[in-house]
Scaffold this motif. Structure first.
Motif, PDB file in Angstrom:
ATOM      1  N   PHE A 244      -9.354 -44.443 -80.287  1.00  2.00           N
ATOM      2  CA  PHE A 244     -10.877 -44.280 -79.818  1.00  2.00           C
ATOM      3  C   PHE A 244     -10.835 -43.766 -78.625  1.00  2.00           C
ATOM      4  N   THR A 261     -13.860 -44.168 -87.023  1.00  2.00           N
ATOM      5  CA  THR A 261     -13.924 -44.070 -85.760  1.00  2.00           C
ATOM      6  C   THR A 261     -14.357 -43.015 -84.956  1.00  2.00           C
ATOM      7  N   ARG A 265     -17.626 -43.284 -82.530  1.00  2.00           N
ATOM      8  CA  ARG A 265     -17.231 -42.824 -81.193  1.00  2.00           C
ATOM      9  C   ARG A 265     -18.496 -41.999 -80.619  1.00  2.00           C
TER      10      ARG A 265
END
Length: 275
Positions: A244, A261, A265
């Motif tokens: 991340f 992810t 993000r």
């Protein structure tokens, strides 16, 4: 603010749960060995025990009662573990030895122990990465455990340390399947949402979201002030956290859902930028 206000109250229907202040005052007379035994196997600080599917749930007291009603951001974990429990109890014990008022003991213990241990550096890195320092006007979110503590309220879906079959509770059994867990979420976290509905809520992990999203939505917190899709900064998530943050330094393993992810993000950074 008086002691009752600092404890943050509790929702209706919790008369069968002992008053947390009674447990706080037991800490004053505990020795170091007493505290170590309570952390390992709660007895004098055991608030509630109940059978659950495939095991037993226990809720122990630790001084996580303080509610910072002026907080601008609320960081929500799932429950304090034994590391945080021990840190909070020891902070309260030292507060009694210093002859501090109970309001200050609770406040001191909460900030000292919340997200203590190995997880704190990763949590700071995550919050800094998404832009929370700009929103709060600080150099780094590390200051939330120091001079900027007035800006934050640290909490958990389950306010008090919760254990399943003697181990730190990690989301199993699910909250929706267990009446003890449901009672504690509604009693403590529900009261905190009512007091802090204008703050930004950062939810640390999907299991936390399962617990608290319905409570936040029922409490009128707008989606734009709920940061989700975040990782809990535990050791089990170390690889996911580094991916991340872009600091993994190698291709991720199959444990990392890269597409999800990457999407999370982007959405989180955009939401924080809009605050």
């Amino acid at each position: 603010m008086g002691i009752d206000g600092l404890r943050g109250g509790r929702s209706a229907g919790m008369d069968n749960i002992p008053d947390p202040l009674d447990f706080l005052r037991r800490i004053e007379t505990m020795s170091a060995s007493d505290i170590a035994r309570e952390v390992k196997k709660p007895s004098a600080l055991l608030m509630e025990r109940a059978a659950a599917r495939q095991g037993e749930l226990e809720v122990a007291y630790a001084p996580f009662d303080h509610v910072n009603g002026s907080a601008r951001v609320v960081i929500v974990g799932i429950t304090p573990g034994r590391t945080q429990m021990e840190a909070a109890i020891n902070a309260a014990k030292s507060g009694y030895l210093m002859k501090l008022p109970e309001e200050k003991i609770l406040e001191r213990a909460k900030v000292h122990a919340s997200f203590s241990g190995d997880m704190r550096p990763d949590l700071v890195a995550l919050l800094d990465f998404i832009g929370m320092p700009r929103v709060l006007g600080v150099g780094s979110t590390n200051e939330l455990w120091g001079r900027a503590a007035s800006l934050v309220h640290f909490t958990s879906a389950l306010r008090y340390p919760t254990f399943f079959n003697g181990e730190n509770y990690n989301g199993t059994p699910r909250v929706g399947s267990d009446p003890l867990l449901q009672r504690h979420v509604k009693a403590w976290f529900g009261a905190e949402v009512a007091a802090l509905k204008d703050a930004i809520f950062v939810l640390l992990g999907g299991k936390v979201e399962d617990f608290v999203l319905p409570v936040l939505q029922a409490g009128g917190v707008p989606d734009g002030r709920i940061i989700r899709g975040f990782f809990h900064p535990s050791g089990a998530n170390r690889e996911r956290v580094k991916y991340f943050l872009g600091t993994l330094g190698k291709p991720p393993s199959v444990k990392v859902d890269r597409e999800k992810t990457d999407r999370n993000r982007e959405e989180i950074i955009a939401k924080v930028s809009a605050l």
